[in-house]
Design a protein around this motif. Structure first.
Motif, PDB file in Angstrom:
ATOM      1  N   GLN A 187       0.827  -1.206   0.000  1.00 28.84           N
ATOM      2  CA  GLN A 187       0.000   0.000   0.000  1.00 28.84           C
ATOM      3  C   GLN A 187       0.865   1.261   0.000  1.00 28.84           C
ATOM      4  N   LEU A 188       1.910   1.281   0.820  1.00 32.15           N
ATOM      5  CA  LEU A 188       2.758   2.458   0.897  1.00 32.15           C
ATOM      6  C   LEU A 188       3.569   2.664  -0.382  1.00 32.15           C
ATOM      7  N   LYS A 189       4.014   1.583  -1.014  1.00 29.08           N
ATOM      8  CA  LYS A 189       4.715   1.722  -2.292  1.00 29.08           C
ATOM      9  C   LYS A 189       3.780   2.304  -3.357  1.00 29.08           C
ATOM     10  N   PHE A 190       2.528   1.939  -3.285  1.00 28.05           N
ATOM     11  CA  PHE A 190       1.509   2.486  -4.174  1.00 28.05           C
ATOM     12  C   PHE A 190       1.483   4.014  -4.033  1.00 28.05           C
ATOM     13  N   TYR A 191       1.423   4.499  -2.794  1.00 28.17           N
ATOM     14  CA  TYR A 191       1.402   5.947  -2.546  1.00 28.17           C
ATOM     15  C   TYR A 191       2.710   6.590  -3.008  1.00 28.17           C
ATOM     16  N   ALA A 192       3.828   5.916  -2.748  1.00 31.89           N
ATOM     17  CA  ALA A 192       5.126   6.456  -3.139  1.00 31.89           C
ATOM     18  C   ALA A 192       5.204   6.630  -4.651  1.00 31.89           C
ATOM     19  N   LEU A 193       4.656   5.676  -5.393  1.00 29.24           N
ATOM     20  CA  LEU A 193       4.668   5.766  -6.847  1.00 29.24           C
ATOM     21  C   LEU A 193       3.835   6.953  -7.324  1.00 29.24           C
ATOM     22  N   VAL A 194       2.652   7.155  -6.714  1.00 26.47           N
ATOM     23  CA  VAL A 194       1.814   8.304  -7.084  1.00 26.47           C
ATOM     24  C   VAL A 194       2.573   9.604  -6.853  1.00 26.47           C
ATOM     25  N   LEU A 195       3.206   9.736  -5.687  1.00 24.75           N
ATOM     26  CA  LEU A 195       3.917  10.974  -5.360  1.00 24.75           C
ATOM     27  C   LEU A 195       5.107  11.190  -6.295  1.00 24.75           C
ATOM     28  N   TRP A 196       5.789  10.126  -6.629  1.00 21.33           N
ATOM     29  CA  TRP A 196       6.935  10.250  -7.540  1.00 21.33           C
ATOM     30  C   TRP A 196       6.480  10.709  -8.917  1.00 21.33           C
ATOM     31  N   ARG A 197       5.385  10.127  -9.415  1.00 19.91           N
ATOM     32  CA  ARG A 197       4.906  10.473 -10.749  1.00 19.91           C
ATOM     33  C   ARG A 197       4.275  11.865 -10.797  1.00 19.91           C
ATOM     34  N   THR A 198       3.725  12.343  -9.696  1.00 19.87           N
ATOM     35  CA  THR A 198       3.060  13.647  -9.716  1.00 19.87           C
ATOM     36  C   THR A 198       3.969  14.777  -9.247  1.00 19.87           C
ATOM     37  N   ARG A 199       4.952  14.467  -8.392  1.00 20.37           N
ATOM     38  CA  ARG A 199       5.798  15.527  -7.834  1.00 20.37           C
ATOM     39  C   ARG A 199       7.259  15.412  -8.238  1.00 20.37           C
ATOM     40  N   GLY A 200       7.597  14.306  -8.872  1.00 23.82           N
ATOM     41  CA  GLY A 200       8.969  14.133  -9.315  1.00 23.82           C
ATOM     42  C   GLY A 200       9.946  13.820  -8.202  1.00 23.82           C
ATOM     43  N   THR A 201       9.426  13.468  -7.035  1.00 28.86           N
ATOM     44  CA  THR A 201      10.281  13.182  -5.877  1.00 28.86           C
ATOM     45  C   THR A 201       9.915  11.827  -5.283  1.00 28.86           C
ATOM     46  N   VAL A 202      10.885  10.971  -5.130  1.00 33.41           N
ATOM     47  CA  VAL A 202      10.658   9.693  -4.451  1.00 33.41           C
ATOM     48  C   VAL A 202      10.624   9.958  -2.947  1.00 33.41           C
ATOM     49  N   PRO A 203       9.558   9.560  -2.238  1.00 32.64           N
ATOM     50  CA  PRO A 203       9.522   9.781  -0.791  1.00 32.64           C
ATOM     51  C   PRO A 203      10.750   9.197  -0.105  1.00 32.64           C
ATOM     52  N   ARG A 204      11.272   9.962   0.838  1.00 34.47           N
ATOM     53  CA  ARG A 204      12.466   9.500   1.567  1.00 34.47           C
ATOM     54  C   ARG A 204      12.124   8.363   2.515  1.00 34.47           C
ATOM     55  N   VAL A 205      10.936   8.442   3.140  1.00 41.17           N
ATOM     56  CA  VAL A 205      10.547   7.441   4.139  1.00 41.17           C
ATOM     57  C   VAL A 205       9.089   7.057   3.943  1.00 41.17           C
ATOM     58  N   LEU A 206       8.819   5.759   3.983  1.00 39.09           N
ATOM     59  CA  LEU A 206       7.468   5.223   4.100  1.00 39.09           C
ATOM     60  C   LEU A 206       7.358   4.674   5.512  1.00 39.09           C
ATOM     61  N   ARG A 207       6.461   5.254   6.308  1.00 42.58           N
ATOM     62  CA  ARG A 207       6.409   4.910   7.733  1.00 42.58           C
ATOM     63  C   ARG A 207       5.098   4.243   8.101  1.00 42.58           C
ATOM     64  N   LEU A 208       5.220   3.033   8.663  1.00 48.94           N
ATOM     65  CA  LEU A 208       4.091   2.331   9.261  1.00 48.94           C
ATOM     66  C   LEU A 208       4.166   2.540  10.767  1.00 48.94           C
ATOM     67  N   MET A 209       3.099   3.071  11.344  1.00 51.00           N
ATOM     68  CA  MET A 209       3.085   3.383  12.761  1.00 51.00           C
ATOM     69  C   MET A 209       2.078   2.458  13.461  1.00 51.00           C
ATOM     70  N   TYR A 210       2.573   1.482  14.208  1.00 53.75           N
ATOM     71  CA  TYR A 210       1.719   0.492  14.871  1.00 53.75           C
ATOM     72  C   TYR A 210       1.405   0.971  16.292  1.00 53.75           C
ATOM     73  N   LEU A 211       0.181   1.449  16.476  1.00 53.20           N
ATOM     74  CA  LEU A 211      -0.179   2.121  17.725  1.00 53.20           C
ATOM     75  C   LEU A 211      -0.369   1.146  18.882  1.00 53.20           C
ATOM     76  N   LYS A 212      -0.859  -0.043  18.602  1.00 50.00           N
ATOM     77  CA  LYS A 212      -1.098  -0.992  19.687  1.00 50.00           C
ATOM     78  C   LYS A 212       0.191  -1.355  20.407  1.00 50.00           C
ATOM     79  N   ASP A 213       1.270  -1.538  19.648  1.00 49.50           N
ATOM     80  CA  ASP A 213       2.549  -1.923  20.230  1.00 49.50           C
ATOM     81  C   ASP A 213       3.531  -0.764  20.326  1.00 49.50           C
ATOM     82  N   ALA A 214       3.075   0.429  19.925  1.00 45.64           N
ATOM     83  CA  ALA A 214       3.932   1.619  19.954  1.00 45.64           C
ATOM     84  C   ALA A 214       5.257   1.350  19.230  1.00 45.64           C
TER      85      ALA A 214
END
Length: 296
Positions: A187-214
């Protein structure tokens, strides 16, 4: 003088589209994709899903406040009004929480516990997200060639002063087993691809934040990987088109079957498939067939 016939203009055909959730469904199990995207069989939300929606709503609302007011206490105070708002918009959610005041309080307290996990890993007073709960989309492929519209909602996008991008996705479950983590990173790579194609910048970090386990899981993509991922999405959509033309979506048993809402309809569990839906007309299938032939 003979009048020339007025040529009819035709509206451009909509591009085939794909979202990260539906793409992940097909990748996980083609039959699950059919149940959700073609049969469109409703699925009853669970209390866990409702709690996740509530926590997402609270975190979005929290960032509306001035930075100094983004405290744990303020977040906890947002839980009840945000739940009341969600129930007002979707009354069926109320049925997921038993009618007794004690059970409702327990449900709201469990949401506050997840917010505690968020504050354990991040201080929102030090952040100014660029975007929250935002629809992003991009068209893949050159004009005149095979094209695919991809779109999805991101929980949060952070932009550093130098322009570096960080995509943040809140997960209200525990740290995932391998199968779930793979789906989340897809899912996050999907978003990264959209941002790269629309903004010309590959996201530096894709972050998954798991709240239950902090816990936090960071992933750093690169352009080469996203190029491969783009080819994967095209191949995935061609497979969806082929399955639709053939009206053949096979089940793909895995450990994730235990969480599936469609076991009663799945042949793997002794269920009977419903007839292929009539709304998928011959014209629709013919259009998909032409697209398939055009990519060969």
């Amino acid at each position: 003088m003979t009048e020339q016939p007025v040529s009819e203009t035709t509206a451009p055909r909509p591009l085939p589209s794909l979202s990260p959730s539906r793409a992940a469904d097909f990748k996980t199990c083609p039959l699950l994709y059919r149940f959700r995207s073609i049969d469109r069989i409703p699925e009853q939300p669970t209390a866990e899903q409702a709690r996740g929606t509530l926590v997402h709503a609270v975190l979005e609302k929290l960032f509306d406040a001035p930075a100094a007011d983004r405290t744990r206490e303020v977040a906890d105070e947002l839980v009840t009004p945000q739940w009341d708002r969600l129930v007002g918009e979707q009354p069926e959610l109320a049925a997921l929480v038993d009618g007794t005041e004690r059970t409702r309080d327990e449900f709201l307290s469990s949401a506050q516990e997840l917010l505690g996990g968020y504050f354990a890993v991040e201080d929102p007073r030090r952040l100014e997200p660029a975007e929250r709960e935002t629809l992003i989309e991009a068209v893949l492929g050159a004009e005149g060639e095979e094209q695919l519209l991809i779109r999805g909602y991101i929980d949060r996008l952070d932009v550093a002063p130098g322009g570096l991008l960080r995509v943040v996705d809140y997960k209200t479950g525990g740290s995932p087993r391998e199968a779930f983590e793979s789906r989340a990173l897809f899912q996050l790579k999907f978003y990264a691809l959209v941002l790269w194609r629309t903004r010309g910048t590959v996201p530096r970090v894709l972050r998954l934040m798991y709240l239950k386990d902090a816990e936090i899981c960071d992933y750093t993509p690169d352009a080469e990987e996203l190029t491969r991922f783009e080819r994967t999405l095209f191949a995935l959509y061609r497979a969806i088109e082929a399955a639709t033309v053939a009206q053949d979506f096979r089940p793909k048993p895995s450990k994730l079957c235990g969480w599936c809402a469609h076991q009663s309809r799945c042949p793997e569990f002794g269920g009977t498939l419903p007839p292929f839906p009539q709304q998928v007309t011959a014209a629709t299938i013919d259009a998909r067939q032409r697209r398939l032939e055009g990519t060969k």
